[in-house]
Write a protein that holds these residues in place. Structure first.
Motif, PDB file in Angstrom:
ATOM      1  N   ASP A   1       0.870  -1.177   0.000  1.00  0.00           N
ATOM      2  CA  ASP A   1       0.000   0.000   0.000  1.00  0.00           C
ATOM      3  C   ASP A   1       0.907   1.227   0.000  1.00  0.00           C
ATOM      4  OD1 ASP A   1      -1.936   1.916   0.360  1.00  0.00           O
ATOM      5  OD2 ASP A   1      -2.491   1.281   2.372  1.00  0.00           O
ATOM      6  N   ALA A   2       1.139   1.789  -1.198  1.00  0.00           N
ATOM      7  CA  ALA A   2       2.097   2.882  -1.305  1.00  0.00           C
ATOM      8  C   ALA A   2       1.882   3.694  -2.571  1.00  0.00           C
ATOM      9  CB  ALA A   2       3.517   2.317  -1.320  1.00  0.00           C
ATOM     10  N   LYS A   3       2.433   4.893  -2.530  1.00  0.00           N
ATOM     11  CA  LYS A   3       2.536   5.739  -3.724  1.00  0.00           C
ATOM     12  C   LYS A   3       3.984   5.625  -4.180  1.00  0.00           C
ATOM     13  CE  LYS A   3       2.520  10.589  -5.072  1.00  0.00           C
ATOM     14  NZ  LYS A   3       2.331  11.957  -4.554  1.00  0.00           N
ATOM     15  N   ILE A   4       4.185   5.199  -5.431  1.00  0.00           N
ATOM     16  CA  ILE A   4       5.527   5.015  -5.964  1.00  0.00           C
ATOM     17  C   ILE A   4       5.720   5.988  -7.125  1.00  0.00           C
ATOM     18  CG2 ILE A   4       7.138   3.414  -7.045  1.00  0.00           C
ATOM     19  CD1 ILE A   4       5.649   1.137  -5.615  1.00  0.00           C
ATOM     20  N   THR A   5       6.629   6.914  -6.936  1.00  0.00           N
ATOM     21  CA  THR A   5       6.936   7.896  -7.966  1.00  0.00           C
ATOM     22  C   THR A   5       8.216   7.475  -8.660  1.00  0.00           C
ATOM     23  OG1 THR A   5       5.915   9.643  -6.637  1.00  0.00           O
ATOM     24  CG2 THR A   5       7.378  10.339  -8.422  1.00  0.00           C
ATOM     25  N   ILE A   6       8.161   7.444 -10.002  1.00  0.00           N
ATOM     26  CA  ILE A   6       9.317   7.027 -10.795  1.00  0.00           C
ATOM     27  C   ILE A   6       9.661   8.141 -11.775  1.00  0.00           C
ATOM     28  CG2 ILE A   6      10.183   5.354 -12.473  1.00  0.00           C
ATOM     29  CD1 ILE A   6       8.227   3.311 -11.209  1.00  0.00           C
ATOM     30  N   ASN A   7      10.906   8.586 -11.705  1.00  0.00           N
ATOM     31  CA  ASN A   7      11.438   9.568 -12.635  1.00  0.00           C
ATOM     32  C   ASN A   7      12.498   8.847 -13.458  1.00  0.00           C
ATOM     33  OD1 ASN A   7       9.937  11.875 -11.624  1.00  0.00           O
ATOM     34  ND2 ASN A   7      11.196  11.643  -9.795  1.00  0.00           N
ATOM     35  N   ASP A   8      12.212   8.637 -14.744  1.00  0.00           N
ATOM     36  CA  ASP A   8      13.018   7.763 -15.592  1.00  0.00           C
ATOM     37  C   ASP A   8      13.749   8.528 -16.685  1.00  0.00           C
ATOM     38  OD1 ASP A   8      13.788   5.267 -16.979  1.00  0.00           O
ATOM     39  OD2 ASP A   8      12.283   5.894 -18.446  1.00  0.00           O
ATOM     40  N   PHE A   9      14.955   8.039 -16.976  1.00  0.00           N
ATOM     41  CA  PHE A   9      15.705   8.590 -18.100  1.00  0.00           C
ATOM     42  C   PHE A   9      16.231   7.443 -18.961  1.00  0.00           C
ATOM     43  CE2 PHE A   9      19.044  11.029 -20.273  1.00  0.00           C
ATOM     44  CZ  PHE A   9      18.311  12.141 -20.635  1.00  0.00           C
ATOM     45  N   GLY A  10      15.309   6.574 -19.386  1.00  0.00           N
ATOM     46  CA  GLY A  10      15.657   5.516 -20.328  1.00  0.00           C
ATOM     47  C   GLY A  10      16.096   4.202 -19.719  1.00  0.00           C
ATOM     48  N   ALA A  11      15.674   3.894 -18.496  1.00  0.00           N
ATOM     49  CA  ALA A  11      16.051   2.635 -17.860  1.00  0.00           C
ATOM     50  C   ALA A  11      15.361   1.452 -18.539  1.00  0.00           C
ATOM     51  CB  ALA A  11      15.686   2.660 -16.379  1.00  0.00           C
ATOM     52  N   THR A  12      16.040   0.325 -18.557  1.00  0.00           N
ATOM     53  CA  THR A  12      15.456  -0.898 -19.105  1.00  0.00           C
ATOM     54  C   THR A  12      14.515  -1.518 -18.072  1.00  0.00           C
ATOM     55  OG1 THR A  12      17.201  -2.317 -18.216  1.00  0.00           O
ATOM     56  CG2 THR A  12      17.573  -1.351 -20.421  1.00  0.00           C
ATOM     57  N   PRO A  13      13.620  -2.424 -18.491  1.00  0.00           N
ATOM     58  CA  PRO A  13      12.735  -3.090 -17.522  1.00  0.00           C
ATOM     59  C   PRO A  13      13.508  -3.796 -16.406  1.00  0.00           C
ATOM     60  CG  PRO A  13      11.892  -3.426 -19.731  1.00  0.00           C
ATOM     61  CD  PRO A  13      13.251  -2.758 -19.876  1.00  0.00           C
ATOM     62  N   GLY A  14      14.659  -4.347 -16.706  1.00  0.00           N
ATOM     63  CA  GLY A  14      15.472  -4.993 -15.670  1.00  0.00           C
ATOM     64  C   GLY A  14      15.944  -4.027 -14.612  1.00  0.00           C
ATOM     65  N   VAL A  15      16.359  -2.849 -15.034  1.00  0.00           N
ATOM     66  CA  VAL A  15      16.798  -1.821 -14.088  1.00  0.00           C
ATOM     67  C   VAL A  15      15.613  -1.337 -13.265  1.00  0.00           C
ATOM     68  CG1 VAL A  15      17.755   0.519 -13.876  1.00  0.00           C
ATOM     69  CG2 VAL A  15      18.793  -1.114 -15.454  1.00  0.00           C
ATOM     70  N   VAL A  16      14.457  -1.179 -13.896  1.00  0.00           N
ATOM     71  CA  VAL A  16      13.253  -0.764 -13.165  1.00  0.00           C
ATOM     72  C   VAL A  16      12.940  -1.773 -12.067  1.00  0.00           C
ATOM     73  CG1 VAL A  16      10.783  -0.301 -13.323  1.00  0.00           C
ATOM     74  CG2 VAL A  16      12.303   0.481 -15.149  1.00  0.00           C
ATOM     75  N   SER A  17      12.949  -3.058 -12.406  1.00  0.00           N
ATOM     76  CA  SER A  17      12.655  -4.115 -11.418  1.00  0.00           C
ATOM     77  C   SER A  17      13.673  -4.099 -10.281  1.00  0.00           C
ATOM     78  CB  SER A  17      12.642  -5.487 -12.095  1.00  0.00           C
ATOM     79  OG  SER A  17      11.588  -5.554 -13.023  1.00  0.00           O
ATOM     80  N   LEU A  18      14.950  -3.927 -10.606  1.00  0.00           N
ATOM     81  CA  LEU A  18      15.999  -3.869  -9.588  1.00  0.00           C
ATOM     82  C   LEU A  18      15.788  -2.688  -8.648  1.00  0.00           C
ATOM     83  CD1 LEU A  18      18.752  -4.745  -8.401  1.00  0.00           C
ATOM     84  CD2 LEU A  18      19.808  -3.248 -10.102  1.00  0.00           C
ATOM     85  N   ARG A  19      15.539  -1.520  -9.198  1.00  0.00           N
ATOM     86  CA  ARG A  19      15.333  -0.328  -8.374  1.00  0.00           C
ATOM     87  C   ARG A  19      14.076  -0.462  -7.502  1.00  0.00           C
ATOM     88  NH1 ARG A  19      20.017   1.330  -8.142  1.00  0.00           N
ATOM     89  NH2 ARG A  19      20.910   2.451  -9.895  1.00  0.00           N
ATOM     90  N   LEU A  20      13.015  -1.031  -8.049  1.00  0.00           N
ATOM     91  CA  LEU A  20      11.803  -1.249  -7.241  1.00  0.00           C
ATOM     92  C   LEU A  20      12.110  -2.171  -6.062  1.00  0.00           C
ATOM     93  CD1 LEU A  20       9.073  -1.608 -10.003  1.00  0.00           C
ATOM     94  CD2 LEU A  20       9.097   0.108  -8.182  1.00  0.00           C
ATOM     95  N   ALA A  21      12.850  -3.246  -6.306  1.00  0.00           N
ATOM     96  CA  ALA A  21      13.214  -4.178  -5.230  1.00  0.00           C
ATOM     97  C   ALA A  21      14.066  -3.481  -4.169  1.00  0.00           C
ATOM     98  CB  ALA A  21      13.953  -5.388  -5.802  1.00  0.00           C
ATOM     99  N   GLN A  22      15.009  -2.656  -4.610  1.00  0.00           N
ATOM    100  CA  GLN A  22      15.843  -1.912  -3.660  1.00  0.00           C
ATOM    101  C   GLN A  22      15.000  -0.967  -2.811  1.00  0.00           C
ATOM    102  OE1 GLN A  22      18.490  -0.114  -6.519  1.00  0.00           O
ATOM    103  NE2 GLN A  22      20.168  -1.513  -5.975  1.00  0.00           N
ATOM    104  N   ALA A  23      14.082  -0.264  -3.444  1.00  0.00           N
ATOM    105  CA  ALA A  23      13.253   0.697  -2.721  1.00  0.00           C
ATOM    106  C   ALA A  23      12.354   0.002  -1.702  1.00  0.00           C
ATOM    107  CB  ALA A  23      12.428   1.523  -3.704  1.00  0.00           C
ATOM    108  N   VAL A  24      11.793  -1.141  -2.061  1.00  0.00           N
ATOM    109  CA  VAL A  24      10.940  -1.879  -1.116  1.00  0.00           C
ATOM    110  C   VAL A  24      11.760  -2.356   0.073  1.00  0.00           C
ATOM    111  CG1 VAL A  24       9.627  -4.012  -0.811  1.00  0.00           C
ATOM    112  CG2 VAL A  24       9.196  -2.570  -2.776  1.00  0.00           C
ATOM    113  N   GLU A  25      12.971  -2.824  -0.179  1.00  0.00           N
ATOM    114  CA  GLU A  25      13.837  -3.254   0.919  1.00  0.00           C
ATOM    115  C   GLU A  25      14.096  -2.113   1.900  1.00  0.00           C
ATOM    116  OE1 GLU A  25      18.289  -5.094   1.606  1.00  0.00           O
ATOM    117  OE2 GLU A  25      17.266  -5.487  -0.282  1.00  0.00           O
ATOM    118  N   ILE A  26      14.376  -0.931   1.365  1.00  0.00           N
ATOM    119  CA  ILE A  26      14.621   0.236   2.206  1.00  0.00           C
ATOM    120  C   ILE A  26      13.346   0.625   2.960  1.00  0.00           C
ATOM    121  CG2 ILE A  26      15.138   2.712   2.178  1.00  0.00           C
ATOM    122  CD1 ILE A  26      16.960   2.049  -0.296  1.00  0.00           C
ATOM    123  N   ALA A  27      12.216   0.612   2.274  1.00  0.00           N
ATOM    124  CA  ALA A  27      10.943   1.020   2.888  1.00  0.00           C
ATOM    125  C   ALA A  27      10.512   0.078   4.009  1.00  0.00           C
ATOM    126  CB  ALA A  27       9.843   1.094   1.833  1.00  0.00           C
TER     127      ALA A  27
END
Length: 98
Positions: free
Chosen positions: A69-95
């Motif tokens: 249950d969250a608001k996820i804001t993404i500011n992208d500059f051409g990341a691949t789907p793999g990078v998006v998935s990695l960053r999402l996983a990192q952010a959830v771990e931190i949260a």
């Protein structure tokens, strides 16, 4: 630039706000803020236009494993789907750190 949002149902809470990544060539920034609407709201601002269906597929896969249950804001500059998935996983771990 293209901006859009996408919402999916969610049930799990996150402990705190999280930030990961930077907006730069081939990368992206993700900010997670705890929600109270029982859904995941993705807000995307991207330099790559025409990839909404790809983004939605990444979000659906993410929500299967992380129905937060969250608001996820993404500011992208051409990341691949793999990078998006990695960053999402990192952010959830931190949260979810206490």
């Amino acid at each position: 630039m293209e901006s859009f949002s996408y919402t999916l149902p969610a049930a799990k809470e996150v402990s705190q706000r999280a930030h990961t990544g930077v907006v730069g060539s081939g990368d992206l920034e993700i900010i997670i803020e705890p929600g109270n609407k029982k859904n995941i709201e993705f807000i995307v601002r991207t330099a790559s236009e025409g990839f909404q269906e790809t983004w939605k597929a990444v979000f659906k896969r993410f929500a299967v494993h992380n129905p937060i249950d969250a608001k996820i804001t993404i500011n992208d500059f051409g990341a691949t789907p793999g990078v998006v998935s990695l960053r999402l996983a990192q952010a959830v771990e931190i949260a979810n750190q206490k």
